[in-house]
Scaffold this active site. Sequence first.
Site, short mmCIF file in Angstrom:
data_model
loop_
_atom_site.label_atom_id
_atom_site.label_comp_id
_atom_site.label_asym_id
_atom_site.label_seq_id
_atom_site.Cartn_x
_atom_site.Cartn_y
_atom_site.Cartn_z
N SER A 102 0.81 -1.21 0.00
CA SER A 102 0.00 0.00 0.00
C SER A 102 0.85 1.26 0.00
CB SER A 102 -0.90 0.01 1.24
OG SER A 102 -1.55 1.25 1.38
N TYR A 115 -2.55 0.34 9.80
CA TYR A 115 -2.66 -0.30 8.48
C TYR A 115 -1.37 -0.12 7.69
CZ TYR A 115 -3.83 -0.89 3.58
OH TYR A 115 -3.83 -1.28 2.26
N LYS A 158 1.43 -3.09 6.56
CA LYS A 158 1.84 -3.38 5.19
C LYS A 158 3.36 -3.30 5.05
CE LYS A 158 -1.92 -4.42 3.01
NZ LYS A 158 -2.10 -5.75 2.39
#
Length: 321
Positions: free
Chosen positions: A117, A141, A145
């Site tokens: 991402s 998040y 990643k």
Amino acid sequence: MAWLVTGGAGYIGSHVVRAFQAEGLDVVVLDNLSSGHESFVPTSVPFVRGDVLDGDLLLHTFHKHHVHGVVHVAGFKYAGVSVQRPLHTYEQNVTATATLLAAMSAAAIDRIVFSSSAAVYGTPHTDLVTEATAKSPESPYGESKLIGEWLLRDQAIATGLRHTSLRYFNVVGSGDLALSDTSPHNLFPLVFAALLDGRTPRINGDDYATPDGTCVRDYIHVADLALSHVAAARRLDAGNGIEAVYNLGSGDGVSVGEIMATVRRVTGIDFTPQIGSRRAGDPDRIVASGALAARDLRWSMRHTLEQMVQSAWDSSRAAAL
């Protein structure tokens, strides 16, 4: 021999599956349907309902379907929500990836394409992000990643794993009327759901440090992204050189305000969006170069912004019927 697509019943994963099929490559899907839809999986593709956290199921799937490579799309993908649910995010994105890599090692599967991402960059202090831009994620998040990329790197050192990570930006549009983005958090489905219900769309913040006050991002078409997964898999199959990471970026930023103007044109519905508070973990601007991916992974922006909005609107209306 087949490629396993984890999360292959989801919006992005299902487009990846179709891209593999279109090029004559065998695939099998594993998905727990927490956000995916079994109807998104073609009837000709083997479907395993289950979780990447289940190592025994992974081994069974690998052996039963003669899997020789993995496209790892499954994960918890909501940056804003991850701030409230960090442990869940790490379980789904870090523990699950470690479990997958352990099962791959046990089954002697040595190639993986990882769904990463743009969130790994946080708020970059540059007008154009490259793969070498400093990583400074601002949400669990994004952190999860980046850790996933580290897991692949370290496993490659330990076992010879061949891998690449594709850093996604804002994925929109549809390559098939039957495949729509049903996320409860993504901009396009939220806006279209509001319009289809006769409500006024709401956007998150207009006080960002950008020309119109709304977030600026790369918006990329999901079908273009899917083709680069196939190219990465083919490169790994051929044993060709491949970079550890690629940005699937457009090189041009589009603001949420510009998206709203395009939605008005495409739908023919006049509206002025309501302004909500900004989401935690959302940086002002991320725009990236896709030059490396264009060189190696057939990456190209084949769709205009208007085409992206039109295809997303058409698939949303089809899903609402």
